[in-house]
Write a protein that holds these residues in place. Structure first.
Motif, PDB file in Angstrom:
ATOM      1  N   ALA A  43       0.839  -1.194   0.000  1.00 38.32           N
ATOM      2  CA  ALA A  43       0.000   0.000   0.000  1.00 38.32           C
ATOM      3  C   ALA A  43       0.879   1.251   0.000  1.00 38.32           C
ATOM      4  CB  ALA A  43      -0.919   0.010   1.224  1.00 38.32           C
ATOM      5  N   THR A  44       0.290   2.381  -0.299  1.00 36.57           N
ATOM      6  CA  THR A  44       1.031   3.635  -0.277  1.00 36.57           C
ATOM      7  C   THR A  44       1.128   4.160   1.152  1.00 36.57           C
ATOM      8  OG1 THR A  44      -0.956   4.985  -0.561  1.00 36.57           O
ATOM      9  CG2 THR A  44       0.155   4.216  -2.571  1.00 36.57           C
ATOM     10  N   PRO A  45       2.104   5.027   1.417  1.00 39.43           N
ATOM     11  CA  PRO A  45       2.165   5.660   2.741  1.00 39.43           C
ATOM     12  C   PRO A  45       0.869   6.391   3.093  1.00 39.43           C
ATOM     13  CG  PRO A  45       4.226   6.010   1.577  1.00 39.43           C
ATOM     14  CD  PRO A  45       3.275   5.382   0.587  1.00 39.43           C
ATOM     15  N   ALA A  46       0.243   6.995   2.084  1.00 35.46           N
ATOM     16  CA  ALA A  46      -1.016   7.701   2.330  1.00 35.46           C
ATOM     17  C   ALA A  46      -2.099   6.737   2.794  1.00 35.46           C
ATOM     18  CB  ALA A  46      -1.466   8.439   1.076  1.00 35.46           C
ATOM     19  N   ALA A  47      -2.186   5.578   2.162  1.00 36.36           N
ATOM     20  CA  ALA A  47      -3.191   4.584   2.564  1.00 36.36           C
ATOM     21  C   ALA A  47      -2.946   4.109   3.985  1.00 36.36           C
ATOM     22  CB  ALA A  47      -3.186   3.403   1.599  1.00 36.36           C
ATOM     23  N   VAL A  48      -1.682   3.981   4.359  1.00 37.05           N
ATOM     24  CA  VAL A  48      -1.353   3.588   5.729  1.00 37.05           C
ATOM     25  C   VAL A  48      -1.832   4.643   6.716  1.00 37.05           C
ATOM     26  CG1 VAL A  48       0.524   3.106   7.353  1.00 37.05           C
ATOM     27  CG2 VAL A  48       0.623   2.203   5.023  1.00 37.05           C
ATOM     28  N   ALA A  49      -1.567   5.918   6.391  1.00 36.69           N
ATOM     29  CA  ALA A  49      -1.981   7.011   7.275  1.00 36.69           C
ATOM     30  C   ALA A  49      -3.496   7.061   7.417  1.00 36.69           C
ATOM     31  CB  ALA A  49      -1.451   8.343   6.736  1.00 36.69           C
ATOM     32  N   ILE A  50      -4.205   6.820   6.336  1.00 34.63           N
ATOM     33  CA  ILE A  50      -5.672   6.839   6.385  1.00 34.63           C
ATOM     34  C   ILE A  50      -6.196   5.639   7.166  1.00 34.63           C
ATOM     35  CG2 ILE A  50      -7.777   6.736   4.992  1.00 34.63           C
ATOM     36  CD1 ILE A  50      -6.110   8.112   2.736  1.00 34.63           C
ATOM     37  N   ALA A  51      -5.602   4.479   6.931  1.00 36.02           N
ATOM     38  CA  ALA A  51      -6.017   3.276   7.662  1.00 36.02           C
ATOM     39  C   ALA A  51      -5.795   3.454   9.155  1.00 36.02           C
ATOM     40  CB  ALA A  51      -5.241   2.061   7.155  1.00 36.02           C
TER      41      ALA A  51
END
Length: 213
Positions: free
Chosen positions: A150-158
């Motif tokens: 996943a992207t870093p952004a997806a990690v932050a959102i998750a």
């Protein structure tokens, strides 16, 4: 953008504090409906706390709801004390959400506002869950993203959505990034991931003033 697909979208709009009086909020909502060429706004929010009493704004929201001009109403940028006051206003418990700044680099709401909203069964809508991009340069996010594909952004959102009662509203004008961000809804961070993020982005150790963008 929504013409011909109204049933496929959930429209959220806001009223400015200077328009949030008993008559002002109604007039502002009607202007928004006219501009968007729709009959109903799905969720109508008070943008932030102003000089108009909450009781007056809630009264206007309830009238708009009874007239079918909005389906739900909520607030934005209200701290724990404001929410306590709202709960004591007639019909204040009809509040559908509190939209506030929340991301890995800004965790102040975890001290009181977040648990208070959970207890009251009021979803928190986290705006700027990517910290306007600044937090995405943290290597831990890339490390966890590589682990899960996943992207870093997806990690932050998750991470923001690890709470059942928290909604994230990231912004992007790029279709591919929107798809990447949407993948966060299926990303489950494990205990190791959460511990790493907790170390890099520590939680609050006391109450703090509500952060606002």
């Amino acid at each position: 953008a929504i013409q011909g697909r109204r049933d496929n979208v959930f429209i959220v709009s806001k009223v400015y504090p200077h328009n949030a009086s008993r008559t002002g909020a109604i007039a502002a909502c009607e202007r928004s409906l006219k501009r968007m060429r729709i009959e109903t706004i799905d969720l109508y929010l008070l943008h932030w706390r102003g000089g108009v009493p909450l009781s007056e704004t809630v009264e206007a929201f309830e009238q708009l709801k009874s007239e079918g001009k909005i389906r739900h109403w909520g607030v934005s940028n209200l701290d724990a004390g404001d929410m306590d006051e709202l709960h004591n206003v007639e019909s204040g418990n009809n509040c559908a959400t509190n939209q506030v700044l929340y991301h890995l680099g800004e965790r102040g709401i975890e001290w009181d506002l977040l648990p208070d909203c959970a207890a009251a069964k009021i979803p928190v809508m986290a705006y700027s869950p990517l910290g306007q991009g600044a937090i995405l340069f943290e290597p831990a996010l890339q490390q966890i993203g590589d682990k899960h594909g996943a992207t870093p952004a997806a990690v932050a959102i998750a991470w923001v959505m690890r709470h059942e009662h928290v909604i994230a509203i990231p912004k992007s004008s790029d279709a591919e990034r929107v798809r990447q961000n949407a993948a966060a809804s299926d990303l489950k961070l494990d205990a190791e991931d959460l511990a790493l993020l907790e170390d890099v982005f520590p939680p609050p150790n006391g109450p703090s003033r509500l952060a606002i963008l």
